[in-house]
Design an enzyme around this catalytic site. Sequence first.
Site, PDB file in Angstrom:
ATOM      1  N   GLU A  42      85.361 -60.733   0.300  1.00 21.30           N
ATOM      2  CA  GLU A  42      85.071 -59.952  -0.907  1.00 21.30           C
ATOM      3  C   GLU A  42      85.313 -58.459  -0.656  1.00 21.30           C
ATOM      4  O   GLU A  42      84.891 -57.904   0.370  1.00 21.30           O
ATOM      5  CB  GLU A  42      83.614 -60.187  -1.293  1.00 21.30           C
ATOM      6  CG  GLU A  42      83.111 -59.417  -2.502  1.00 21.30           C
ATOM      7  CD  GLU A  42      81.647 -59.722  -2.800  1.00 21.30           C
ATOM      8  OE1 GLU A  42      81.180 -59.323  -3.876  1.00 21.30           O
ATOM      9  OE2 GLU A  42      80.974 -60.358  -1.952  1.00 21.30           O
ATOM     10  N   LYS A 109      84.602 -61.346 -10.816  1.00 21.20           N
ATOM     11  CA  LYS A 109      83.328 -61.949 -10.438  1.00 21.20           C
ATOM     12  C   LYS A 109      82.406 -62.067 -11.647  1.00 21.20           C
ATOM     13  O   LYS A 109      82.205 -61.103 -12.391  1.00 21.20           O
ATOM     14  CB  LYS A 109      82.672 -61.099  -9.344  1.00 21.20           C
ATOM     15  CG  LYS A 109      81.418 -61.673  -8.714  1.00 21.20           C
ATOM     16  CD  LYS A 109      80.984 -60.776  -7.554  1.00 21.20           C
ATOM     17  CE  LYS A 109      79.755 -61.302  -6.825  1.00 21.20           C
ATOM     18  NZ  LYS A 109      79.381 -60.432  -5.694  1.00 21.20           N
ATOM     19  N   CYS A 145      81.463 -64.755  -3.841  1.00 20.92           N
ATOM     20  CA  CYS A 145      80.115 -64.620  -3.274  1.00 20.92           C
ATOM     21  C   CYS A 145      78.998 -65.155  -4.174  1.00 20.92           C
ATOM     22  O   CYS A 145      78.793 -66.356  -4.251  1.00 20.92           O
ATOM     23  CB  CYS A 145      79.865 -63.174  -2.879  1.00 20.92           C
ATOM     24  SG  CYS A 145      78.617 -63.000  -1.568  1.00 20.92           S
ATOM     25  N   SER A 171      78.689 -61.424   2.502  1.00 16.34           N
ATOM     26  CA  SER A 171      77.291 -61.861   2.532  1.00 16.34           C
ATOM     27  C   SER A 171      76.626 -61.325   3.795  1.00 16.34           C
ATOM     28  O   SER A 171      76.892 -61.812   4.895  1.00 16.34           O
ATOM     29  CB  SER A 171      77.220 -63.395   2.510  1.00 16.34           C
ATOM     30  OG  SER A 171      75.890 -63.844   2.616  1.00 16.34           O
ATOM     31  N   GLY A 282      65.815 -42.204  24.337  1.00 19.85           N
ATOM     32  CA  GLY A 282      64.653 -41.759  25.083  1.00 19.85           C
ATOM     33  C   GLY A 282      63.915 -42.954  25.650  1.00 19.85           C
ATOM     34  O   GLY A 282      63.391 -43.781  24.897  1.00 19.85           O
ATOM     35  N   LEU A 283      63.877 -43.073  26.965  1.00 18.99           N
ATOM     36  CA  LEU A 283      63.157 -44.172  27.616  1.00 18.99           C
ATOM     37  C   LEU A 283      61.683 -43.817  27.770  1.00 18.99           C
ATOM     38  O   LEU A 283      61.332 -42.659  27.994  1.00 18.99           O
ATOM     39  CB  LEU A 283      63.743 -44.461  29.003  1.00 18.99           C
ATOM     40  CG  LEU A 283      65.064 -45.211  29.091  1.00 18.99           C
ATOM     41  CD1 LEU A 283      65.327 -45.586  30.546  1.00 18.99           C
ATOM     42  CD2 LEU A 283      65.058 -46.449  28.222  1.00 18.99           C
ATOM     43  N   GLY A 286      58.582 -48.599  28.236  1.00 17.50           N
ATOM     44  CA  GLY A 286      58.088 -49.693  27.414  1.00 17.50           C
ATOM     45  C   GLY A 286      59.196 -50.635  26.983  1.00 17.50           C
ATOM     46  O   GLY A 286      60.388 -50.375  27.179  1.00 17.50           O
ATOM     47  N   ILE A 287      58.791 -51.711  26.329  1.00 15.09           N
ATOM     48  CA  ILE A 287      59.733 -52.777  26.014  1.00 15.09           C
ATOM     49  C   ILE A 287      60.678 -52.413  24.882  1.00 15.09           C
ATOM     50  O   ILE A 287      61.836 -52.850  24.859  1.00 15.09           O
ATOM     51  CB  ILE A 287      58.957 -54.085  25.706  1.00 15.09           C
ATOM     52  CG1 ILE A 287      59.902 -55.283  25.732  1.00 15.09           C
ATOM     53  CG2 ILE A 287      58.203 -53.983  24.391  1.00 15.09           C
ATOM     54  CD1 ILE A 287      59.184 -56.620  25.745  1.00 15.09           C
ATOM     55  N   ASP A 288      60.233 -51.595  23.921  1.00 15.81           N
ATOM     56  CA  ASP A 288      61.091 -51.253  22.791  1.00 15.81           C
ATOM     57  C   ASP A 288      62.303 -50.432  23.240  1.00 15.81           C
ATOM     58  O   ASP A 288      63.443 -50.722  22.861  1.00 15.81           O
ATOM     59  CB  ASP A 288      60.306 -50.477  21.733  1.00 15.81           C
ATOM     60  CG  ASP A 288      59.213 -51.314  21.098  1.00 15.81           C
ATOM     61  OD1 ASP A 288      59.433 -52.512  20.893  1.00 15.81           O
ATOM     62  OD2 ASP A 288      58.133 -50.764  20.817  1.00 15.81           O
ATOM     63  N   THR A 389      63.731 -45.999  18.683  1.00  8.70           N
ATOM     64  CA  THR A 389      63.309 -47.236  19.333  1.00  8.70           C
ATOM     65  C   THR A 389      62.114 -47.915  18.659  1.00  8.70           C
ATOM     66  O   THR A 389      61.554 -48.852  19.210  1.00  8.70           O
ATOM     67  CB  THR A 389      62.962 -46.967  20.815  1.00  8.70           C
ATOM     68  OG1 THR A 389      61.874 -46.041  20.879  1.00  8.70           O
ATOM     69  CG2 THR A 389      64.153 -46.377  21.551  1.00  8.70           C
TER      70      THR A 389
END
Length: 539
Positions: A42, A109, A145, A171, A282-283, A286-288, A389
């Site tokens: 599309e 459409k 679509c 989509s 920026g670290l 942490g996990i994020d 983050t």
Amino acid sequence: MMRIAVAQFNATVGDLTGNVERILKCAAQAKARGAQVLLTPELSLCGYPPEDLLLRPDFYRACHQALDDLASRVEGIVLVVGYPEESDGHCYNAAMVIENGQKKAVYRKIRLPNYEVFDEQRYFEAGSEACVVTIAGVRCGINICADIWEPGAFELACTAGAELMLVLNASPCHLEKHQQRAQVLGERIEATGVPAVYANLVGGQDELVFDGASFALDAHKVCRMRLPQFEEALGIVDFTAGNLQSADMASELSIEAEAYQALVLGVRDYIGKSGFKGAIIGLSGGIDSALTLCVAVDALGADKVRAVMMPSPYTAQMSLDDSRAMIQKLGVRYDEIAIAPAMQTYAAMLDPLFAGLPADTTEENIQARIRGNILMALSNKTGALVLTTGNKSEMAVGYCTLYGDMAGGFAVIKDVYKTLVYRLSRYRNTLCGESGPVIPENIIVRPPSAELKPDQTDQDSLPPYEVLDAIVRAYMEEDRSPREIIAAGLPEADVRRVVRLLRIAEYKRRQSPVGIRITPRGFGKDWRYPITNRYQDEF
């Protein structure tokens, strides 16, 4: 027999010349493989969604010129291409059938979606007529679509004599969306007995990611072709005596693989198509930020990613050690910049103004804003984009700092619940092979903390993430009332708290960077909650 080629390619919005060249390349490959028709996605000519470019008359003129150029350069194959059409002052989401340089037929459409992330009624008028063309002796109907999502347009083409439906799509993905597409197309096929070939766009466009996963269903709703998700591909399917056959059958992805690949593609295309030189993250230890760093490296390559650790007096040694271990594995540029001197300077400046007032989140937010300033300064100087983050759980309840950890240009995991962050981190570690996990186990198992004051953890301020995520999903994605959420078994005190936080944090979310959408409803184009309102939820 008719051989259909399906071009699942990565169009760029507004890059008319580049998109024409991509289509021509696909046409050449399709011809070489014996295809008589090439089906494109599309609005493949201009990219999707063009949004308010569609309000510009010059944009339509440029698109029509690009379509003429494309038609003049295609020989030996029928092309079905999506494009925005302006005709006699009316605008349509259209598909053109091109054969031997001639515009053979146009389809407009019929069903224009105006929900979730879609605003097509803002730009287009609806078509009303079926389009059925004969290609290689086969009567082919065209749909676009949303036409297939309710009865009407598909059946109209079948009534007009279509033996096979060709469906152009843009989509956008959310998790397991490909299964939903097959279900709704199967409903149209069950009602008509007419098989269909479904071509879908692939690539990232701002907050949207298009996952491809083009497919074909026969008259019995059996999948006869499936192209891979999140990568360009040219599929081939043969239509013979009412039957579809293909050697292209990609395997389906796990939820974790689907989510992770969506994030990688979203980052790669946002930075690449926008012309940024790389990414800065920026670290925190942490996990994020760990997951965001992995996504960035997989999207761009280690040479285009820079990580910055900005410890404060409250940063645990474990956070520094884990971050350094990740950097060693990934090989990105890494800098450590202590923020204690800036904290002391701010304190000296503000202490006379804060005299007699107790310390509170103000001092915590100053730390986050110092870090945001450092990252943005590096971005300004280098031309690399800061990737934020924050996850969906934090964005929902405002567990983030304006102009601090929210400072940046693209929010990679903005639509990823914290519980999924853990799953994706473990998934990423399974991809490391003999080299071992990239994300240290300490980062995954330790209690999450913003480390803005001594002995701080997220759970000091928030319910357990399993509870928080369930409440946010029910309220925000499913539009369930607090009363219904409590009745489903979630703790009333937590429901009241989370709903209140979600409502009052809207002003923050409006100022957050755009971010990748992977759920049915993200905090972005399809969440339009009033900042100022006095509605009282049903408890």
